[in-house]
Design a protein around this motif. Sequence first.
Motif, PDB file in Angstrom:
ATOM      1  N   THR A 438       4.628  -8.079 -10.305  1.00 16.41           N
ATOM      2  CA  THR A 438       3.393  -7.321 -10.136  1.00 16.41           C
ATOM      3  C   THR A 438       3.547  -6.397  -8.941  1.00 16.41           C
ATOM      4  OG1 THR A 438       2.173  -9.253 -10.928  1.00 16.41           O
ATOM      5  CG2 THR A 438       0.896  -7.485  -9.937  1.00 16.41           C
ATOM      6  N   MET A 439       3.292  -5.114  -9.132  1.00 17.70           N
ATOM      7  CA  MET A 439       3.422  -4.124  -8.065  1.00 17.70           C
ATOM      8  C   MET A 439       2.085  -3.440  -7.841  1.00 17.70           C
ATOM      9  SD  MET A 439       6.908  -2.246  -9.326  1.00 17.70           S
ATOM     10  CE  MET A 439       8.322  -3.187  -9.886  1.00 17.70           C
ATOM     11  N   LEU A 440       1.841  -3.049  -6.626  1.00 17.35           N
ATOM     12  CA  LEU A 440       0.618  -2.317  -6.344  1.00 17.35           C
ATOM     13  C   LEU A 440       0.795  -1.475  -5.091  1.00 17.35           C
ATOM     14  CD1 LEU A 440      -2.094  -4.489  -4.621  1.00 17.35           C
ATOM     15  CD2 LEU A 440       0.280  -5.186  -4.781  1.00 17.35           C
ATOM     16  N   GLY A 441      -0.040  -0.457  -5.005  1.00 13.91           N
ATOM     17  CA  GLY A 441      -0.099   0.362  -3.810  1.00 13.91           C
ATOM     18  C   GLY A 441      -1.491   0.280  -3.228  1.00 13.91           C
ATOM     19  N   PHE A 442      -1.608   0.605  -1.944  1.00  5.84           N
ATOM     20  CA  PHE A 442      -2.919   0.583  -1.310  1.00  5.84           C
ATOM     21  C   PHE A 442      -2.912   1.523  -0.114  1.00  5.84           C
ATOM     22  CE2 PHE A 442      -0.323  -2.871   0.236  1.00  5.84           C
ATOM     23  CZ  PHE A 442      -0.461  -2.845   1.613  1.00  5.84           C
ATOM     24  N   THR A 443      -4.085   2.020   0.212  1.00  2.00           N
ATOM     25  CA  THR A 443      -4.260   2.886   1.377  1.00  2.00           C
ATOM     26  C   THR A 443      -4.651   2.028   2.566  1.00  2.00           C
ATOM     27  OG1 THR A 443      -4.947   4.698  -0.035  1.00  2.00           O
ATOM     28  CG2 THR A 443      -5.526   4.841   2.286  1.00  2.00           C
ATOM     29  N   ASP A 444      -4.059   2.310   3.713  1.00  2.00           N
ATOM     30  CA  ASP A 444      -4.203   1.436   4.869  1.00  2.00           C
ATOM     31  C   ASP A 444      -4.412   2.285   6.123  1.00  2.00           C
ATOM     32  OD1 ASP A 444      -3.383  -0.296   7.155  1.00  2.00           O
ATOM     33  OD2 ASP A 444      -2.934  -1.716   5.555  1.00  2.00           O
ATOM     34  N   ALA A 445      -5.351   1.880   6.959  1.00  2.00           N
ATOM     35  CA  ALA A 445      -5.683   2.647   8.161  1.00  2.00           C
ATOM     36  C   ALA A 445      -5.183   1.990   9.434  1.00  2.00           C
ATOM     37  CB  ALA A 445      -7.198   2.836   8.243  1.00  2.00           C
ATOM     38  N   ARG A 446      -4.137   1.182   9.350  1.00  2.00           N
ATOM     39  CA  ARG A 446      -3.684   0.436  10.530  1.00  2.00           C
ATOM     40  C   ARG A 446      -3.201   1.339  11.644  1.00  2.00           C
ATOM     41  NH1 ARG A 446       1.332  -2.530   7.682  1.00  2.00           N
ATOM     42  NH2 ARG A 446      -0.227  -2.599   6.045  1.00  2.00           N
ATOM     43  N   TYR A 447      -2.777   2.577  11.339  1.00  2.00           N
ATOM     44  CA  TYR A 447      -2.252   3.460  12.367  1.00  2.00           C
ATOM     45  C   TYR A 447      -3.274   4.514  12.808  1.00  2.00           C
ATOM     46  CZ  TYR A 447       2.173   1.372  10.974  1.00  2.00           C
ATOM     47  OH  TYR A 447       3.176   0.479  10.675  1.00  2.00           O
ATOM     48  N   THR A 448      -4.546   4.246  12.543  1.00  2.00           N
ATOM     49  CA  THR A 448      -5.590   5.135  13.036  1.00  2.00           C
ATOM     50  C   THR A 448      -5.847   4.816  14.506  1.00  2.00           C
ATOM     51  OG1 THR A 448      -6.628   5.313  10.875  1.00  2.00           O
ATOM     52  CG2 THR A 448      -8.005   5.810  12.775  1.00  2.00           C
ATOM     53  N   HIS A 449      -5.741   5.829  15.359  1.00  2.00           N
ATOM     54  CA  HIS A 449      -5.893   5.620  16.797  1.00  2.00           C
ATOM     55  C   HIS A 449      -6.878   6.640  17.365  1.00  2.00           C
ATOM     56  CE1 HIS A 449      -2.479   2.968  16.593  1.00  2.00           C
ATOM     57  NE2 HIS A 449      -1.746   3.925  16.068  1.00  2.00           N
ATOM     58  N   ASP A 450      -7.640   6.184  18.336  1.00  2.00           N
ATOM     59  CA  ASP A 450      -8.523   7.084  19.089  1.00  2.00           C
ATOM     60  C   ASP A 450      -9.445   7.884  18.175  1.00  2.00           C
ATOM     61  OD1 ASP A 450      -7.190   6.248  21.417  1.00  2.00           O
ATOM     62  OD2 ASP A 450      -5.646   7.779  21.117  1.00  2.00           O
ATOM     63  N   GLY A 451      -9.857   7.285  17.079  1.00  2.00           N
ATOM     64  CA  GLY A 451     -10.781   7.957  16.183  1.00  2.00           C
ATOM     65  C   GLY A 451     -10.152   8.971  15.259  1.00  2.00           C
ATOM     66  N   SER A 452      -8.836   9.169  15.363  1.00  2.00           N
ATOM     67  CA  SER A 452      -8.177  10.151  14.499  1.00  2.00           C
ATOM     68  C   SER A 452      -7.833   9.509  13.168  1.00  2.00           C
ATOM     69  CB  SER A 452      -6.900  10.679  15.163  1.00  2.00           C
ATOM     70  OG  SER A 452      -5.987   9.620  15.362  1.00  2.00           O
ATOM     71  N   ALA A 453      -7.899  10.302  12.109  1.00  2.00           N
ATOM     72  CA  ALA A 453      -7.616   9.787  10.768  1.00  2.00           C
ATOM     73  C   ALA A 453      -6.112   9.740  10.539  1.00  2.00           C
ATOM     74  CB  ALA A 453      -8.279  10.680   9.727  1.00  2.00           C
ATOM     75  N   ASN A 454      -5.607   8.566  10.266  1.00  2.00           N
ATOM     76  CA  ASN A 454      -4.195   8.424   9.918  1.00  2.00           C
ATOM     77  C   ASN A 454      -4.091   7.307   8.897  1.00  2.00           C
ATOM     78  OD1 ASN A 454      -1.469   8.189   9.670  1.00  2.00           O
ATOM     79  ND2 ASN A 454      -1.053   7.930  11.837  1.00  2.00           N
ATOM     80  N   PHE A 455      -4.360   7.645   7.655  1.00  2.00           N
ATOM     81  CA  PHE A 455      -4.318   6.669   6.574  1.00  2.00           C
ATOM     82  C   PHE A 455      -2.950   6.749   5.904  1.00  2.00           C
ATOM     83  CE2 PHE A 455      -8.710   7.106   7.420  1.00  2.00           C
ATOM     84  CZ  PHE A 455      -9.346   5.953   6.975  1.00  2.00           C
ATOM     85  N   ALA A 456      -2.270   5.617   5.828  1.00  2.00           N
ATOM     86  CA  ALA A 456      -0.935   5.563   5.248  1.00  2.00           C
ATOM     87  C   ALA A 456      -0.992   4.868   3.893  1.00  2.00           C
ATOM     88  CB  ALA A 456       0.017   4.814   6.178  1.00  2.00           C
ATOM     89  N   VAL A 457       0.068   5.085   3.096  1.00  2.00           N
ATOM     90  CA  VAL A 457       0.179   4.434   1.796  1.00  2.00           C
ATOM     91  C   VAL A 457       1.261   3.360   1.884  1.00  2.00           C
ATOM     92  CG1 VAL A 457       0.788   4.710  -0.635  1.00  2.00           C
ATOM     93  CG2 VAL A 457      -0.633   6.427   0.513  1.00  2.00           C
ATOM     94  N   PHE A 458       0.880   2.143   1.528  1.00  2.00           N
ATOM     95  CA  PHE A 458       1.789   1.012   1.515  1.00  2.00           C
ATOM     96  C   PHE A 458       1.840   0.428   0.110  1.00  2.00           C
ATOM     97  CE2 PHE A 458       0.973   1.509   5.939  1.00  2.00           C
ATOM     98  CZ  PHE A 458       2.062   0.968   6.613  1.00  2.00           C
ATOM     99  N   GLY A 459       2.762  -0.468  -0.113  1.00  2.00           N
ATOM    100  CA  GLY A 459       2.858  -1.120  -1.404  1.00  2.00           C
ATOM    101  C   GLY A 459       3.534  -2.467  -1.273  1.00  2.00           C
ATOM    102  N   GLN A 460       3.441  -3.256  -2.335  1.00  2.00           N
ATOM    103  CA  GLN A 460       4.108  -4.544  -2.356  1.00  2.00           C
ATOM    104  C   GLN A 460       4.355  -4.955  -3.799  1.00  2.00           C
ATOM    105  OE1 GLN A 460       6.359  -6.596  -1.395  1.00  2.00           O
ATOM    106  NE2 GLN A 460       5.339  -6.991   0.570  1.00  2.00           N
ATOM    107  N   ALA A 461       5.401  -5.701  -4.008  1.00  2.00           N
ATOM    108  CA  ALA A 461       5.719  -6.285  -5.310  1.00  2.00           C
ATOM    109  C   ALA A 461       5.801  -7.794  -5.132  1.00  2.00           C
ATOM    110  CB  ALA A 461       7.038  -5.735  -5.849  1.00  2.00           C
TER     111      ALA A 461
END
Length: 798
Positions: A438-461
């Motif tokens: 089973t594979m999936l992708g998701f959007t993640d905001a872990r690298y958002t700093h100081d109120g700036s938008a930095n949404f990354a795309v991660f995935g896992q199988a």
Amino acid sequence: MRTSLFLPACLAAALSITLAVPVHASNGGAAAILCASGMRIQLGTVPEPDSGALMIAVDTRNNTTAIYAQRLDRHGHPLWGSGGLLVATLGTQGFFSHAIPDGSGGCLIAWDVPGGVTAEDVKVQRVLADGSLGYGAGGLMVCNAPGNQGEPQLAAGPSGSYYVVWKDDRNALGGSDIYAQRLTVAGAPQWVANGLRITAAAYYENGGYGNGGDPAIDADLSGGLLLSWVPDGTRTPRAQRVNSAGVLVWGANGVEFGASQDDRQAIAADGTGGAYVTYSHYAPFPTAYPYIQHVTAAGALGFATVGLALDMTGVGTNFSLVPVRDGSGGCFVFGVGNYGTYGGYAVRQQIASNGVLLRGNGEDIGDFVYQFGVNDLGNGVAVQTILNTPGSAHVHGLLQRYAYDGTPQFAGAGVTVGRDDGSLGVYPGGAVALASVTMLGFTDARYTHDGSANFAVFGQAFDAAGNPLWDDAELPSLASVKDAPADQGGLVRADWNAGSNDFPAIGVVTGYRAWRSVPGTMAARLARVHPTSAAGTFAFQGRTLLAHADAYWEMVGEEPAAELASYALTVPTGQDSTVASNADESFMIEAYDDSSHIWWSTPLTGHSVDNLAPPAPSSAAGYYAAAQNSTTLYWGGSSAPDLCCYDVFRGSSPDFVASPATRIGTTSGVTYTDVYGPAWYRIGARDVHGNLGPTALVLPAGTAAVGDGAGPRAWELRAAFRAGVLELALDVPRADEGALELFDVAGRMLWSAPFRAAAARSLAFTVQGGAVPGSGVVFARARSASGQVLTTRVVVLR
């Protein structure tokens, strides 16, 4: 026509959230698309035969809107750079559909183009697994009819083809109609140019749907297309089935189901050509309740006219419902409702084809649900839930996979997706399956700093048991642990690759620590003062130690982070390898930030080696006593710091090789007696790690000939005082004669003896102690008839 980025409202609101960060972050997932700024929304994942995946995302980096792709290998490593591959630059925000497989390892994605040929047009692009664009740099124009066309959606068609469905204003009736086109994966339209009109009647009757929202679509699993929508004129939902030839199977106007004012419909194939449709039924208005209707392959309503009420406790009046076939003619319905401060409740219900509710009033499958996504995998159902912990900003994702009979495939509530430590997985991007993977992708905001938008795309199988198959991108990865060259041992060089959290402009990691495993004897002592169950660092006898993964580790080095791709550090070992065996030890790299996150590399073994052998012994000499058939060797001591001993080798010619076969003994002193002769000898110093240095070649004095009969090649006079006896050795390279003499420091002669050599030979003489009274320095001199004079001195100690 509405033109907007397809983005949940909660995603934009999440930009201002400050996240709590607990200790020991892990399972971050594979980093598919990272960038220093902007927002990335994962649109789709396509499985690849090697257990890798092709992932698609919409991206707002560089103050524009674009589509990016990424290819992950079977380990989850990105193949097209950390930022992914640019597919299309759009300039302004538009509507983007999800991505679907093209059946050949690539994927398809559709979008609308503001300011197109006529107004707003629909395009499709095919991204192949090798990173090429199947429809050229600009994509494939699907519809450029007069008026606006947009908000396209995709569904699988018969093998080698697919469907595009969109809203269309070309008829100028004051609202939008629904149009569709079937295309081959090569990009050839199969129906009328610019698409087939699905809503055949006038807008205000049942053609347009304006306020009804986007149509719900699905493949009918028989090569055709299913749609449902809510016309503005009647506000009563309708459904339609279109076969691959473009025939409207359920009549010109489709099938009406539900009642006036019903809304928020979703559709799923039943596997036999029919469809299940879930919707909000207003009875009475404005209160809405969850309902379902079954439309058979022939277009008949399987349940009552207004549908079947779904008794789903907890869903209430504010809900989202997703239907998915159950593989036996029935249907699962997954819903989330009763949103409060910390989210809603996820519930699932199962309906048999005869309308019987098989799971009472539904099963609670998740509380405090912040987001959720449901996907038909073709051999089961994947459900993603983003959960919010009450009273905190701790949000984490779970994935559960169900067999078509409803049996959960993963233990408990499911497997964690991404970090389970406060990272904000804001939007599930869809799950897909490759057999049991089973594979999936998701959007993640872990690298958002100081109120700036930095949404990354991660995935896992995940495998069939829910174990992650893709490497955690945030973990540092030890590339090698190798001996530090050209040293006396005791050191290795550790090389490691940084995780995604140390990429340029991400820069979350502030430093690294290197840890070396503690040997068993010391570990047993540590277990008495600090059990491994008490994980973490502690001090012991001046050392910084760590209890981690049921083992003990000692810190042996530290390195600041600098947003580099890789690092290296030379660290000490506890022991060195020897010629008998390698002294392998395990090493581990820890990455840390300034907010108590810690990431561990997988341990890797390595060993140190003493690369420097001792030098050859100096002043090596010897003499052969023919009467005793004995050879005595002597040499200067070695200053090597790791000296072990000296090896003595014997051969029959000067070019013999020092080897185990020719070694005759080993000693820690600087003399050696061999009851043998005459012979050639080699003497070499060996260190504690088994390294043998270069050897000194010796032909002892007194040896007339060895092996091939060759004598000494040069004049040499040597002297040594041992055990009260003064020993003299004279090498005579040719026939000659003369005298040997001893003198004290005042120049008085103490002893003399003649010598004669009929040919080149080495001569040995013994001077008894009585001829050399007391202690001190004496001088030996050899004078030959040919005029050769040699002198040397020796210290006499009594």
